[in-house]
Design a protein around this motif. Structure first.
Motif, PDB file in Angstrom:
ATOM      1  N   ARG A 198      -7.600   3.098  -1.913  1.00  0.00           N
ATOM      2  CA  ARG A 198      -6.253   2.661  -1.544  1.00  0.00           C
ATOM      3  C   ARG A 198      -5.439   2.367  -2.803  1.00  0.00           C
ATOM      4  N   ARG A 203      -3.302   6.225   0.781  1.00  0.00           N
ATOM      5  CA  ARG A 203      -4.678   6.011   1.230  1.00  0.00           C
ATOM      6  C   ARG A 203      -5.403   7.352   1.191  1.00  0.00           C
ATOM      7  N   THR A 213       0.842  -1.194   0.000  1.00  0.00           N
ATOM      8  CA  THR A 213       0.000   0.000   0.000  1.00  0.00           C
ATOM      9  C   THR A 213       0.881   1.249   0.000  1.00  0.00           C
TER      10      THR A 213
END
Length: 278
Positions: free
Chosen positions: A109, A99, A96
């Protein structure tokens, strides 16, 4: 790398799920994912409080209009990028990178294993191409009125290089990549190493038509997943199961049963049928 059908699939999903919801904040986990502005704090500050009005696609770029004259949010998935619409309680994937938070504990995301993907905030009253500079180099989109037979013929004339290599050039056709260049060349019966200068006008007419057809078929199937493409809901694309030649080396041609072959052109794999393509 996600190509036009995959990016278009993502765009449609984003327009179904993310519109008219205020951005409440965000978190940048990998600073270099933000191509502009250079301060990640400024990036979050400038998009916070606005809402996404609509998502557009230009080639392989995604561009969203923000409410309250807050500018634009731009995204390029590059090799392995994914935009996922998730509840904020969903465990973080280790890849990731960004966000973006919305109401009702939802978030957009950005997951990117190879870290080549980028995001931009484009200030209001600033030309988008001056910030997302790659847009200025893009050719006509295959679904645009500009993508005519005359346009494609002019782009290919005097180019003494293989047609497959030319089709991967984003200044020739925007959004086309390795998968669908192979598929289009199979559908019009042209070998990937055929020089652009050797193509007849009738072949260029057919090539233009099958490029559009192949892209439409893949979009209807939700794109192609061979490695890690997912739509915004985390679902694989289904075009790979019906591909004519791409990633089918050694398998029988769906038309003539001859063995699908693979060669390298410009460092990229090209798949073709030696019987159906001449």
């Amino acid at each position: 790398m996600p190509e036009l059908p995959e990016v278009e699939t993502v765009r449609r999903g984003l327009n179904q799920l993310t519109l008219n919801q205020n951005i409440t904040g965000g978190d940048v986990l990998l600073n270099r994912t933000i191509a502009y502005p250079f301060s990640v704090d400024e990036f979050i500050h400038e998009i916070k409080g606005s809402a996404i009005m609509t998502w557009h696609r230009r080639g392989k770029y995604l561009l969203s209009e923000l409410s309250s004259s807050a500018g634009y949010l731009g995204v390029h998935l590059r090799m392995t990028g994914q935009l996922l619409w998730l509840h904020r309680d969903e465990p973080l994937h280790k890849h990731t990178r960004v966000r973006i938070f919305f109401g009702d504990q939802q978030e957009l995301r950005f997951v990117d294993q190879r870290t080549f993907g980028q995001m931009w905030w484009v200030p209001p009253k600033v030309a988008v191409e001056s910030v997302m500079t790659g847009l200025a180099k893009l050719a006509a989109d295959p679904f645009s009125p500009e993508f005519t037979v005359e346009y494609l013929a002019a782009k290919l004339q005097n180019r003494r290089r293989p047609i497959k290599t030319a089709l991967l050039d984003q200044s020739v056709v925007a959004g086309l990549g390795n998968i669908y260049a192979d598929e289009a060349l199979f559908k019009c019966g042209v070998l990937p190493e055929t020089l652009c200068t050797d193509l007849q006008l009738k072949q260029i007419q057919q090539l233009r038509q099958v490029i559009i057809e192949v892209l439409e078929t893949s979009i209807a199937a939700g794109g192609t997943t061979f490695s890690n493409f997912l739509n915004v809901k985390g679902i694989n694309g289904n075009y790979g199961g019906v591909a004519w030649v791409y990633n089918r080396t050694g398998e029988p041609c769906r038309v003539c049963s001859n063995v699908i072959q693979r060669i390298k052109l410009g460092g990229r794999s090209s798949h073709f049928c030696p019987q159906c393509q001449r």
